[in-house]
Design an enzyme around this catalytic site. Structure first.
Site, mmCIF file in Angstrom:
data_model
loop_
_atom_site.group_PDB
_atom_site.id
_atom_site.type_symbol
_atom_site.label_atom_id
_atom_site.label_comp_id
_atom_site.label_asym_id
_atom_site.label_seq_id
_atom_site.Cartn_x
_atom_site.Cartn_y
_atom_site.Cartn_z
ATOM 1 N N ARG A 111 34.110 39.517 26.035
ATOM 2 C CA ARG A 111 32.753 40.132 26.807
ATOM 3 C C ARG A 111 32.542 39.021 27.974
ATOM 4 N NH1 ARG A 111 31.434 42.095 21.957
ATOM 5 N NH2 ARG A 111 31.961 44.397 21.548
ATOM 6 N N LYS A 133 31.876 40.739 42.012
ATOM 7 C CA LYS A 133 32.912 42.057 42.117
ATOM 8 C C LYS A 133 34.082 41.604 41.701
ATOM 9 C CE LYS A 133 31.066 45.529 45.252
ATOM 10 N NZ LYS A 133 31.619 46.298 46.138
ATOM 11 N N GLU A 175 35.641 38.858 58.208
ATOM 12 C CA GLU A 175 34.739 39.246 57.347
ATOM 13 C C GLU A 175 33.458 38.476 57.968
ATOM 14 O OE1 GLU A 175 34.289 41.373 54.889
ATOM 15 O OE2 GLU A 175 36.324 41.676 54.123
ATOM 16 N N LYS A 217 25.802 36.512 52.286
ATOM 17 C CA LYS A 217 26.606 37.507 51.085
ATOM 18 C C LYS A 217 25.572 37.498 49.959
ATOM 19 C CE LYS A 217 29.935 39.244 48.443
ATOM 20 N NZ LYS A 217 31.595 39.672 48.382
ATOM 21 N N GLU A 227 25.259 47.070 43.038
ATOM 22 C CA GLU A 227 25.359 48.229 44.208
ATOM 23 C C GLU A 227 24.558 49.654 43.667
ATOM 24 O OE1 GLU A 227 29.060 47.495 46.888
ATOM 25 O OE2 GLU A 227 29.518 49.204 45.661
ATOM 26 N N ARG A 232 23.616 46.741 49.138
ATOM 27 C CA ARG A 232 24.608 46.071 49.130
ATOM 28 C C ARG A 232 25.629 46.776 49.998
ATOM 29 N NH1 ARG A 232 27.505 42.724 44.097
ATOM 30 N NH2 ARG A 232 29.355 42.284 45.284
ATOM 31 N N ASN A 236 29.826 46.535 52.873
ATOM 32 C CA ASN A 236 30.950 47.554 53.104
ATOM 33 C C ASN A 236 31.201 48.030 54.774
ATOM 34 O OD1 ASN A 236 32.903 48.777 51.338
ATOM 35 N ND2 ASN A 236 31.801 50.721 51.980
ATOM 36 N N HIS A 239 34.506 48.720 56.006
ATOM 37 C CA HIS A 239 35.553 48.770 54.990
ATOM 38 C C HIS A 239 35.700 50.309 54.531
ATOM 39 C CE1 HIS A 239 34.480 44.637 54.851
ATOM 40 N NE2 HIS A 239 35.329 44.409 53.701
ATOM 41 N N HIS A 243 39.327 50.322 54.444
ATOM 42 C CA HIS A 243 40.205 50.540 53.244
ATOM 43 C C HIS A 243 41.404 51.595 53.230
ATOM 44 C CE1 HIS A 243 37.084 48.701 50.198
ATOM 45 N NE2 HIS A 243 38.147 47.669 50.645
ATOM 46 N N HIS A 255 43.836 42.210 54.480
ATOM 47 C CA HIS A 255 42.613 43.064 54.268
ATOM 48 C C HIS A 255 41.663 43.187 55.570
ATOM 49 C CE1 HIS A 255 38.963 44.584 52.212
ATOM 50 N NE2 HIS A 255 38.411 43.305 52.493
HETATM 51 N N1 LIG Z 1 36.039 41.090 44.882
HETATM 52 C C1 LIG Z 1 35.516 40.969 46.102
HETATM 53 O O1 LIG Z 1 34.372 41.004 46.204
HETATM 54 C C2 LIG Z 1 36.604 41.111 47.230
HETATM 55 C C3 LIG Z 1 35.985 41.199 48.653
HETATM 56 C C4 LIG Z 1 37.020 41.062 49.760
HETATM 57 C C5 LIG Z 1 38.300 41.292 49.459
HETATM 58 N N2 LIG Z 1 38.775 41.340 48.175
HETATM 59 C C6 LIG Z 1 40.154 41.366 47.741
HETATM 60 O O2 LIG Z 1 40.935 40.003 48.204
HETATM 61 C C7 LIG Z 1 42.226 40.456 48.504
HETATM 62 C C8 LIG Z 1 42.706 39.746 49.792
HETATM 63 O O3 LIG Z 1 42.505 38.269 49.514
HETATM 64 P P1 LIG Z 1 43.214 37.234 50.438
HETATM 65 O O4 LIG Z 1 42.931 37.843 51.975
HETATM 66 O O5 LIG Z 1 42.573 36.095 50.159
HETATM 67 O O6 LIG Z 1 44.657 37.368 50.022
HETATM 68 P P2 LIG Z 1 45.499 36.904 48.908
HETATM 69 O O7 LIG Z 1 44.746 36.153 47.930
HETATM 70 O O8 LIG Z 1 46.789 37.668 48.818
HETATM 71 O O9 LIG Z 1 46.145 35.414 49.859
HETATM 72 C C9 LIG Z 1 46.822 35.777 50.825
HETATM 73 C C10 LIG Z 1 48.014 34.956 51.209
HETATM 74 O O10 LIG Z 1 47.775 33.503 51.248
HETATM 75 C C11 LIG Z 1 48.438 32.620 50.351
HETATM 76 N N3 LIG Z 1 47.471 31.497 50.236
HETATM 77 C C12 LIG Z 1 46.327 31.525 49.369
HETATM 78 N N4 LIG Z 1 45.633 30.180 49.652
HETATM 79 C C13 LIG Z 1 46.579 29.577 50.257
HETATM 80 C C14 LIG Z 1 46.526 27.945 50.955
HETATM 81 N N5 LIG Z 1 45.381 27.426 50.697
HETATM 82 N N6 LIG Z 1 47.541 27.861 51.671
HETATM 83 C C15 LIG Z 1 48.472 28.682 51.746
HETATM 84 N N7 LIG Z 1 48.687 29.843 51.353
HETATM 85 C C16 LIG Z 1 47.746 30.231 50.657
HETATM 86 C C17 LIG Z 1 48.563 33.691 49.047
HETATM 87 O O11 LIG Z 1 49.523 33.125 48.324
HETATM 88 C C18 LIG Z 1 48.832 34.875 49.731
HETATM 89 O O12 LIG Z 1 50.278 34.952 50.087
HETATM 90 C C19 LIG Z 1 42.335 41.709 48.343
HETATM 91 O O13 LIG Z 1 43.016 42.267 47.223
HETATM 92 C C20 LIG Z 1 40.965 42.523 48.411
HETATM 93 O O14 LIG Z 1 40.882 43.749 47.723
HETATM 94 C C21 LIG Z 1 38.130 41.180 47.085
#
Ligand SMILES: NC(=O)c1ccc[n+]([C@@H]2O[C@H](COP(=O)([O-])OP(=O)(O)OC[C@H]3O[C@@H](n4cnc5c(N)ncnc54)[C@H](O)[C@@H]3O)[C@@H](O)[C@H]2O)c1
Length: 354
Positions: A111, A133, A175, A217, A227, A232, A236, A239, A243, A255
């Site tokens: 948990r 999230k 973003e 944020k 949310e 919150r 979005n 998005h 999405h 994204h």
């Molecule tokens: N939880 C939340 O609140 C929230 C908010 C926005 C997005 N997301 C999620 O985040 C994801 C997208 O995140 P992202 O854009 O960071 O993508 P990602 O985590 O897939 O990273 C993008 C690419 O960059 C590479 N990478 C990461 N750090 C690096 C570094 N320092 N140097 C070189 N390469 C590096 C990774 O290996 C990957 O190939 C989606 O799945 C989305 O749904 C979540």
């Protein structure tokens, strides 16, 4: 280094923003066993050197393929085998997909044990690693399983951005632009006027953008951590359509790229219903062009079938009955919630993306 501290719901979250932040703070805040969950593209050296204990490691690929329930099960199995207790730590080192998987595993093992996010993409620093999230994909359905679970700390060490490909860096800026459009005119103006510094990754400029985005944020999350209210949803913006665009490309585009197209479309919906100023639409399109972000579907590196997009739109997680609440910008830095039926939204999206 800048420190943002916010009491969110029943926990205290500290966010450290700065170059070298891992070296400066990690040893001081972690005092138990550590499972380091990291992306294969990210060097674990700085984290390992900064810890007092040798961490166990679990390595994941980047991108959506890692965000699978199977990965969560494997992480939990490892935590159990190594006898992790609630006082111990999961350190998530990677982009948004990695912090989603590791955060979800940390939130459900016993948990919840302590979670430290070390985002390594700009998108992770300004958005995904903040706010609590977490979500993973199941049967190929994006973010269908998840939790709200605030991290113990977030360390946005800007040094990690040095190796990030420019395409990913720019996707993260979408973003930050989002915060500017709906919450923070000053951030918008900064991004507008200082694009050369930001795109050139000037240290002070990047620190300003990450710090300011963090403040935006957390200020919203604090008011509506689960949310449940009407606050919150502002995060979005862009998005709902974004999405759906992402899903229609089978998640083949970053994204942030999909969010850029979504922001334009949703501001045009706002214009059509008479709540969005012309300044928002014009300056938004301008700034996206300045940063090399797309403003329409035909600028994407992927083909989008509108029918696939509409199917995804109808399955939006913010849908209640036949309606969806979407945040619409009014003037720069301000927004309003707007309730729209799924059928009206389909017509509006057909127009703004057409
Ligand atoms: N939880 C939340 O609140 C929230 C908010 C926005 C997005 N997301 C999620 O985040 C994801 C997208 O995140 P992202 O854009 O960071 O993508 P990602 O985590 O897939 O990273 C993008 C690419 O960059 C590479 N990478 C990461 N750090 C690096 C570094 N320092 N140097 C070189 N390469 C590096 C990774 O290996 C990957 O190939 C989606 O799945 C989305 O749904 C979540």
């Amino acid at each position: 280094m800048k420190i943002v501290e916010e009491s969110i719901c029943c926990s205290n979250t500290r966010v450290y923003v700065g170059r070298g932040a891992v070296r400066e703070v990690l040893e001081k805040i972690v005092d138990g066993n550590v499972l380091l969950v990291r992306q294969d593209a990210v060097d674990p050296k700085y984290v390992v050197e900064a810890l007092r204990v040798k961490p166990y490691e679990f390595v994941l690929p980047g991108g959506e393929q890692a965000k699978d329930v199977d990965m969560v099960i494997q992480i939990i199995k490892l935590l159990y085998e190594k006898e992790f207790q609630r006082k111990d730590y999961v350190i998530a080192l990677g982009g948004g997909s990695l912090t989603d998987v590791a955060g979800f595993a940390a939130s459900i093992y016993m948990r919840g044990l302590r979670l430290v996010n070390i985002p390594t993409t700009l998108l992770g620093m300004v958005d995904a690693a903040l706010g609590g999230k977490n979500a993973v994909n199941l049967y190929g359905i994006k973010n269908i399983v998840g939790s709200f679970y605030q991290p113990h700390a977030v360390i946005s060490d800007l040094m990690y951005l040095d190796s990030l490909p420019q395409k990913e860096f720019i996707a993260g800026l979408a973003e930050a632009i989002k915060y500017g459009v709906v919450l923070d005119r000053e951030l918008f103006e900064y991004l507008y006027k200082n694009s050369a510094e930001v795109l050139g990754r000037d240290h002070d400029a990047v620190e300003y953008v990450v710090h300011r985005s963090t403040l935006n944020k957390l200020a919203i999350v604090k008011q509506d951590p689960y949310e449940l209210g009407r606050v919150r949803i502002v995060l979005n913006y862009g998005h709902t359509v974004g999405h759906a665009v992402e899903a229609a490309t089978k998640f083949s585009i970053p994204h942030g790229i999909a969010v850029a197209v979504g922001m334009v479309c949703e501001s045009l919906i706002g214009r059509a219903i008479g709540v969005t100023s012309i300044e928002v639409v014009e300056k938004l399109i301008d700034i996206l062009k300045i940063y090399g972000l797309p403003t329409s579907l035909n600028e994407l590196d992927a083909k989008v079938e509108l029918e696939d997009l509409f199917k995804a739109l109808a399955r939006d997680k913010k849908r209640y009955g036949d309606h969806i609440h979407i945040p619409i910008p009014t003037s720069l830095g301000f927004w309003t919630p707007y309730r729209i039926s799924v059928s009206e939204l389909r017509v509006a999206v057909e127009k703004c993306l057409g």
